[in-house]
Design an enzyme around this catalytic site. Structure first.
Site, short mmCIF file in Angstrom:
data_model
loop_
_atom_site.label_atom_id
_atom_site.label_comp_id
_atom_site.label_asym_id
_atom_site.label_seq_id
_atom_site.Cartn_x
_atom_site.Cartn_y
_atom_site.Cartn_z
N GLN A 30 0.66 -1.09 0.07
CA GLN A 30 -0.08 0.01 -0.05
C GLN A 30 0.90 1.23 -0.06
O GLN A 30 1.71 1.44 0.79
CB GLN A 30 -1.02 -0.19 1.23
CG GLN A 30 -1.81 1.30 1.53
CD GLN A 30 -2.76 1.08 2.60
OE1 GLN A 30 -3.75 0.30 2.48
NE2 GLN A 30 -2.34 1.66 3.88
N GLY A 31 0.68 2.11 -1.00
CA GLY A 31 1.54 3.36 -1.17
C GLY A 31 0.62 4.56 -0.77
O GLY A 31 0.26 5.21 -1.52
N TYR A 32 0.47 4.84 0.46
CA TYR A 32 -0.15 5.92 1.08
C TYR A 32 0.76 7.11 1.60
O TYR A 32 1.05 8.09 1.12
CB TYR A 32 -1.29 5.46 2.06
CG TYR A 32 -2.62 4.85 1.53
CD1 TYR A 32 -2.63 4.61 0.09
CD2 TYR A 32 -3.72 4.92 2.35
CE1 TYR A 32 -3.99 3.95 -0.33
CE2 TYR A 32 -4.98 4.30 1.79
CZ TYR A 32 -4.94 3.91 0.48
OH TYR A 32 -6.17 3.50 -0.13
N SER A 33 1.21 6.42 2.75
CA SER A 33 1.94 7.40 3.69
C SER A 33 3.25 8.06 3.10
O SER A 33 3.80 7.16 2.21
CB SER A 33 2.18 6.85 4.93
OG SER A 33 1.23 6.57 5.94
N GLU B 162 -10.09 -2.32 5.04
CA GLU B 162 -9.16 -2.64 5.90
C GLU B 162 -9.69 -3.01 7.43
O GLU B 162 -9.14 -3.85 8.14
CB GLU B 162 -7.84 -1.60 5.98
CG GLU B 162 -6.90 -1.98 7.04
CD GLU B 162 -5.68 -1.05 6.84
OE1 GLU B 162 -4.57 -1.25 7.32
OE2 GLU B 162 -6.02 0.15 6.74
N SER C 167 -3.68 7.54 12.57
CA SER C 167 -3.24 7.54 13.86
C SER C 167 -4.55 7.97 14.82
O SER C 167 -5.49 8.22 14.43
CB SER C 167 -2.31 9.08 13.97
OG SER C 167 -2.92 10.00 13.87
N GLU D 200 -4.68 10.57 16.74
CA GLU D 200 -5.19 11.91 16.61
C GLU D 200 -6.19 12.13 15.31
O GLU D 200 -7.35 12.99 15.57
CB GLU D 200 -3.89 13.01 16.33
CG GLU D 200 -3.18 12.83 17.77
CD GLU D 200 -2.30 11.66 17.99
OE1 GLU D 200 -1.54 11.40 19.05
OE2 GLU D 200 -2.29 10.64 16.93
#
Length: 384
Positions: A126-129, A246, A363, A365
């Site tokens: 998964q290429g997200y962050s 997910e 996260s 937050e």
């Protein structure tokens, strides 16, 4: 006997037979912080599952699945965890990318990419962050430009915390395809091959001493112009749909693992004498009630994905901290290992890796902001 009970009996009997034979040594292998364990053997195990029709059980039959109901999927994940079967290597393809393509992909994309996921012949990451777009995913800077002469997208940028990128053949990448766009606008969801010039994978050594996370660098990497899921510029909506998948029914198997960890921790507290401490007793009871609430909500499906993720992540992190307190001074000692600086036991690995539970997949937050704004209707956070 109901159809769900028959389904549960079928998978339970199959797992008992198969994990009692040549794959017996894989029981309990792998998982968070331990993905390096017997990876090739676990891949062979999962291909064995595929050959017997036990991958992608919740997918529609027309896409290679069993068309299992939600109740049957719950039974599958619970029995898999109860059998102490090895951690899955194809989770990202089966549970994330596959359902996304079934919901939003073209017929051509489904025909090309779904069968290799069912057969466990192609693994996905998964290429997200990114370094500046972790919890704030809308800040992605990886860009993709369409090259009409070659009929490809040209991808440039960097992704980080990419689980199992070093073992994957493909990556689904959120990239900015509209020059000058900001935030959620102008993003697209691309399917990019990993085995090509212009893709570099660098392992990240974690606190556990292992490296299941990676940095991925795209330097004029290419993918076919047709490998965009949904409309160009609609990547944010597709990416959010993937995150919803997910946090689906597969988390019930995760909770079986949590219950096993909690039971083992109670026994450890008895052995060390920590159970005589009223504060430890109170924390163990709170852990038990938290787990029961988690399981009840997951079965009823009446909790938003953000609430559920926030709950289990904090619960698991706190369990790791409790384990260290139960072990006492012995928790500070690690065994030297010739292959790496030290070897961790299960409790130390739980404590260290669970620190990441409240960060990855959104996260704490960010989850709280989503809960406040979307569930409670509170004003949005002011952005400078």
């Amino acid at each position: 006997m109901s159809s769900v009970e028959e389904f549960r009996t079928e998978i339970r009997d199959w797992l008992r037979e198969q994990l009692g034979g040549e794959f017996a040594g894989l029981k309990g292998r792998g998982g968070p912080g331990r993905e390096h364990e017997a990876f090739a053997e676990r891949l062979a195990w999962e291909r064995h599952m595929a050959a017997h029709g036990w991958t992608c059980v919740g997918w529609p039959r027309e896409h290679g699945g069993r068309g299992a109901s939600i109740e049957e999927q719950i039974a599958f994940h619970e029995e898999y965890a109860l059998a102490d079967a090895p951690a899955r290597v194809n989770h990202i393809g089966e549970q994330l990318l596959g359902p996304t393509l079934i919901a939003y992909g073209t017929e051509e994309q489904q025909a090309r990419f779904l069968p290799p996921i069912v057969a466990v012949q192609e693994l996905w990451c998964q290429g997200y962050s990114e370094p500046d777009a972790g919890s704030d995913l809308a800040n992605v800077r990886t860009r993709a430009e369409l090259d009409p002469d070659r009929g490809t997208w040209r991808v440039n940028g960097q992704k980080i915390w990419t689980s199992l990128a070093h073992e994957s053949q493909w990556c689904f990448v959120v990239a900015r395809t509209a020059p000058g766009s900001r935030r959620h606008a102008g993003l697209s969801y691309l399917l990019v091959p990993m085995d090509q010039p212009g893709v570099e994978v660098r392992p990240i050594v974690q606190l556990t001493g292992t490296s299941e996370f990676n940095e991925v660098f795209f330097d004029d990497a290419r993918t076919d112009a047709a490998h965009v899921v949904g409309a160009v510029g609609d990547g944010w909506r597709i990416a959010m749909a993937t995150l919803g998948f997910e946090r689906g029914v597969s988390t019930l198997g995760q909770q079986v693992g949590f219950a096993r960890e909690l039971a083992a921790l109670v026994e450890l507290a008895r052995h060390t004498g920590a159970l005589a401490d009223p504060l430890v007793q109170d924390r163990l009871v709170r852990a038990w009630t938290g787990l029961e609430a988690m399981r009840a909500h997951a079965r009823r499906g009446d909790v938003s994905p953000s609430v559920a993720k926030n709950h289990w992540a904090r619960w698991h992190r706190d369990l790791g901290e409790l384990a260290m307190d139960v072990r006492g001074a012995a928790a500070l000692l690690a065994v030297p290992d010739a292959r790496q600086p030290y070897e961790l036991d299960d409790w130390q690995r739980l404590f260290l890796f669970a620190r990441a539970d409240t960060i990855y997949a959104g996260s704490d937050e960010i989850q709280r902001n989503i809960i406040a704004e979307r569930e409670l209707g509170l004003p949005k956070e002011v952005r400078v």
